[in-house]
Design a protein around this motif. Structure first.
Motif, PDB file in Angstrom:
ATOM      1  N   ASP A 110       0.821  -1.217   0.000  1.00  0.00           N
ATOM      2  CA  ASP A 110       0.000   0.000   0.000  1.00  0.00           C
ATOM      3  C   ASP A 110       0.851   1.262   0.000  1.00  0.00           C
ATOM      4  N   GLU A 119      -0.953  -2.230  -7.637  1.00  0.00           N
ATOM      5  CA  GLU A 119      -2.166  -2.919  -7.177  1.00  0.00           C
ATOM      6  C   GLU A 119      -3.386  -2.330  -7.866  1.00  0.00           C
ATOM      7  N   ASP A 144      -0.162   1.587  -3.916  1.00  0.00           N
ATOM      8  CA  ASP A 144      -1.552   1.411  -3.514  1.00  0.00           C
ATOM      9  C   ASP A 144      -2.518   1.614  -4.674  1.00  0.00           C
TER      10      ASP A 144
HETATM   11 MG    MG Z   1      -4.372  -2.599   0.480  1.00  0.00          MG
END
Ligand code: MG
Ligand code: C2E
Ligand code: MG
Ligand code: MG
Length: 285
Positions: free
Chosen positions: A180, A236, A202
């Motif tokens: 993150d 991500e 993140d």
């Molecule tokens: Mg996360």
């Protein structure tokens, strides 16, 4: 029960407080039972190597399959477990299960890298590196196949102990990753001191990469920064082909997100490997 003081200093019963505490207590009781009854399961979300599509890397994500309430996502019990300290037990369960699964795949000829999440609180447990090493040995799992994901803020409370534990975990031969990235408050000076090999950007910066110029600046400069520090970068929350393509142009190493695959059970991951266009061509060892 819980009582609160009124102005006269006399304790009066507070039913609202009571029911909230009762709910918390029953959640803790149920969480304990969940581990004993084996109600936790790991799902695995694969990543895609943007440069060559090779190698299989997955992240283990815990779920609670409650007998009455069904599927409970980690956000509904992990923060609570962190507050109560019960996270330590959950982390040991997750570690053991992920290592066991990784060793099973390895014995089946599949070199699958497995990442798992650990909490800030776990990092303050001095026994963790020794326990981790023992688990690897017990299951006959190569340390190089395991990555531990830690959020940047995990070192903030007690940097000295957290950093020394990170060094000891790294010394087992596993990989370490900052999860993150961009959401914490930590300064770069901590990140620089962490013995990590990967940075995960993140999803809040990744999702709108192609529509918000500000986000693109953040993602581009984070990739550059990470590479300058010798780290690999995973983005991500990749949900569209546009974002995937842009990440490739920006030199990002891995993409993870619903476009590639949602988190799936171990057996569904094996299906994904044989059917998804994103799956690497695996060579049997
Ligand atoms: Mg996360
Ligand atoms: P995380 O480690 O950052 O994991 C990524 C989360 O984003 C996962 O949610 C995943 O399902 C979700 N995700 C992945 N791709 C996409 C996408 O393309 N779009 C969107 N909207 N979401 C995506 P999940 O499984 O619900 O886990 C949430 C968080 O709970 C994790 O965030 C992690 O911080 C924590 N967590 C999960 N499993 C564990 C565990 O075993 N131990 C600990 N300590 N924390 C865990
Ligand atoms: Mg993670
Ligand atoms: Mg993450």
């Amino acid at each position: 029960y819980h009582a609160k003081r009124n102005n006269s200093g006399v304790e009066v019963y507070d039913p609202a407080h009571h029911s909230r505490n009762a709910a918390r207590l029953s959640l803790l009781t149920e969480l304990r039972a969940a581990v004993e009854r084996d109600e936790l399961v790991l799902y695995y979300q694969p990543k895609f190597a943007l440069r060559d599509g090779l190698g299989l890397h997955v992240e283990a994500l815990v779920r609670w399959v409650h007998p009455l309430r069904g599927f409970i996502p980690p956000m509904d019990f992990i923060p609570f477990a962190e507050q109560t300290g019960y996270i330590k037990t959950i982390t040991l369960w997750v570690m053991n299960s992920a290592i066991r699964q990784c060793a099973l795949w390895q014995r089946a000829g599949l070199d699958i890298h497995v990442a798992l999440n650990i909490s800030a609180r776990d990092l303050l447990q001095p026994e963790l590196p020794v326990i981790f090493r023992r688990m690897l040995d017990e299951h006959g799992c190569a340390a190089r196949l395991i990555t531990l994901e830690i959020t940047e803020s995990a070192v903030l409370d007690d940097p000295r102990h957290a950093l020394s534990n990170l060094e000891r975990l790294r010394a087992t031969g596993c990989m370490l990753s900052i999860d993150d990235y961009g959401t914490g408050y930590s300064s770069l000076s901590y990140v620089r001191q962490m013995p990590v090999q990967e940075m995960k950007i993140d999803r809040s910066f990744v999702m709108n990469l192609c529509s918000r110029p500000g986000d693109e600046i953040i993602v581009r400069s984070t990739i550059e920064l990470a590479h300058d520090m010798g780290l690999m970068v995973t983005a991500e929350g990749v949900e569209t082909e546009d974002v995937l393509q842009r990440l490739g142009q920006l030199g990002c190493d891995f993409a993870q997100g619903y476009l590639i695959s949602k988190p799936v059970s171990a057996s569904d991951l094996e299906l994904w490997m044989s059917s998804s266009r994103w799956a690497p061509v695996l060579m049997k060892a």
